[in-house]
Design an enzyme around this catalytic site. Structure first.
Site, PDB file in Angstrom:
ATOM      1  N   ARG A   1      20.997  38.240  97.038  1.00  0.00           N
ATOM      2  CA  ARG A   1      21.476  39.418  96.293  1.00  0.00           C
ATOM      3  C   ARG A   1      22.382  40.331  97.113  1.00  0.00           C
ATOM      4  O   ARG A   1      22.382  41.546  96.936  1.00  0.00           O
ATOM      5  CB  ARG A   1      20.297  40.231  95.735  1.00  0.00           C
ATOM      6  CG  ARG A   1      19.410  39.478  94.767  1.00  0.00           C
ATOM      7  CD  ARG A   1      20.163  38.954  93.548  1.00  0.00           C
ATOM      8  NE  ARG A   1      19.289  38.176  92.705  1.00  0.00           N
ATOM      9  CZ  ARG A   1      19.095  36.861  92.824  1.00  0.00           C
ATOM     10  NH1 ARG A   1      19.758  36.184  93.761  1.00  0.00           N
ATOM     11  NH2 ARG A   1      18.274  36.221  92.034  1.00  0.00           N
TER      12      ARG A   1
ATOM     13  N   SER B   1      16.869  43.665  86.727  1.00  0.00           N
ATOM     14  CA  SER B   1      15.818  43.846  87.732  1.00  0.00           C
ATOM     15  C   SER B   1      16.176  45.036  88.618  1.00  0.00           C
ATOM     16  O   SER B   1      17.202  45.017  89.285  1.00  0.00           O
ATOM     17  CB  SER B   1      15.677  42.587  88.588  1.00  0.00           C
ATOM     18  OG  SER B   1      15.275  41.499  87.799  1.00  0.00           O
TER      19      SER B   1
ATOM     20  N   GLU C   1      18.069  47.168  93.433  1.00  0.00           N
ATOM     21  CA  GLU C   1      19.151  46.197  93.291  1.00  0.00           C
ATOM     22  C   GLU C   1      20.421  46.836  92.728  1.00  0.00           C
ATOM     23  O   GLU C   1      21.516  46.482  93.139  1.00  0.00           O
ATOM     24  CB  GLU C   1      18.700  45.041  92.398  1.00  0.00           C
ATOM     25  CG  GLU C   1      19.694  43.909  92.324  1.00  0.00           C
ATOM     26  CD  GLU C   1      19.115  42.673  91.679  1.00  0.00           C
ATOM     27  OE1 GLU C   1      19.870  41.968  90.987  1.00  0.00           O
ATOM     28  OE2 GLU C   1      17.917  42.393  91.856  1.00  0.00           O
TER      29      GLU C   1
END
Length: 376
Positions: A185, A262, A368
């Site tokens: 990520r 998320s 995130e």
């Protein structure tokens, strides 16, 4: 000469270098994010070609204005006070498929293309590699920045190169995927404003079959062993079904999808930290509890943020301040706007969950999404 002139002209009337780019003043950002949260921006520019995008960024930088690049708004948390600067909306379009030989096809896509539409087209052409990334909101330009991933596939597995604009020099250049520091990520592009993604290139497989199915949940749904390949359209349909069941496919009528996806990344921990986590789990829940732990390179493991959140006492549907925000009723990783919320409501809930997981297991959760003008 054009850049010198741009410094003297107010941005909202610089129409010649931006040609068809459209400018608006005092623009609400809430309606441009999937969370439906955030205050206004001073100015919005909409760039529909790569040349317009480059020129828009050059003009804003030349005028000394704060700049925010806006894609699909699916990974943004914007402060209630908004953004005191210029937003450049990336609305560039264009796709091209070129044979590479050996059963590979290079799929070149402009940064402003809708990601799921691109996946759908690849699947329609029988190209494999993107199907497990179906249903992810946002634009193509964000995918290498975040190294987007789902169901056992990451962008790093298919990305070959990107075209970038370097903001310091104004130069446009191609950069190979291997030089982007693509990891879980993240990439060297994340958390910086040094470069702007103009387009991306992906190496996909011809022949109509998916990439090997690595994710156990997806393999079970498809009724195949992990590592098997299935028709690309079959894989896409299964992924979309799984995502809908978790509130991860945008639906204006479903508040579970009023989120940034998320909110927390799955934490990476070193071996000593993992040992401490397992001790805390045993003390809290018993020695026979099965903790999901995944290898993440030498000396590191990846834990499930959703598992930690639930075991720390935050179940699906857990509500935050005034019931205006809450964890999704379908997936504990999504923090959602239940209606009438503020960004600060959302951040208060995020802090509650973060602090609860830290207290229970000694693990620090990290956000995130990109935070604009606000702190977590």
């Amino acid at each position: 000469m054009r850049r010198a002139m741009a410094r003297r002209l107010p941005l909202t009337v610089v129409t010649t270098p931006l040609s068809s780019a459209q400018a608006r003043a005092s623009v609400p950002l809430a309606e441009r994010t999937t969370l439906r949260l955030g205050g206004p921006a001073t100015t919005l520019l909409r760039a529909t070609t790569a040349a317009e995008l480059v020129e828009a960024v050059r003009v804003v930088d030349a005028n000394g204005e704060p700049l925010l690049l806006l894609g699909g708004g699916s990974n943004l948390v914007v402060a209630d006070s908004g953004f005191a600067g210029t937003v450049v909306q990336v609305a560039t379009t264009g796709r091209r498929a070129d044979p590479l030989g050996d059963g590979l096809v290079q799929f070149t896509v402009e940064a402003g293309e809708d990601w799921d539409s691109v996946v759908a087209e690849a699947v329609a052409q029988g190209l494999g590699g993107l199907e497990c990334l179906s249903g992810i909101p946002g634009l193509v330009g964000a995918t290498p920045v975040q190294n987007v991933g789902a169901y056992g596939v990451e962008i790093s597995q298919v990305l070959t190169s990107v075209d970038l604009m370097d903001r310091a020099s104004g130069r446009v250049h191609q950069r190979h995927a291997d030089s982007l520091g693509l990891a879980y990520r993240t990439s060297v592009l994340k958390g910086t404003d040094h470069a702007v993604v103009l387009r991306a290139r992906f190496a996909l497989t011809a022949g109509g079959l998916s990439a090997p199915i690595k994710y156990a949940e997806l393999a079970r749904m498809l009724g195949v062993e992990q590592g098997a390949r299935v028709p690309v359209d079959t894989a896409r349909k299964a992924v979309l079904e799984l995502r809908r069941g978790k509130g991860m496919v945008l639906d204006a009528a479903d508040h579970d999808t009023w989120s940034a996806g998320s909110f927390f990344t799955n934490p990476l921990v070193d071996d000593p930290t993992l040992a401490g986590v397992l001790i805390r789990v045993a003390e809290r829940m018993g020695v026979d509890v099965d903790v999901p732990v995944y290898p993440a390179g030498s000396g590191y493991s990846k834990l499930s943020a959703a598992w930690l959140i639930e075991r720390a006492g935050f179940g699906k549907g857990h509500l935050g301040p005034g019931g205006r925000v809450g964890l999704s009723t379908k997936h504990t990783l999504a923090l959602t706007n239940r209606g009438g919320a503020t960004t600060e409501d959302l951040l208060e809930l995020a802090r509650e969950v973060r602090d609860g997981v830290r207290a229970a297991f000694g693990v620090e959760l990290h956000p995130e999404p990109v935070l604009v003008g606000c702190r977590f």
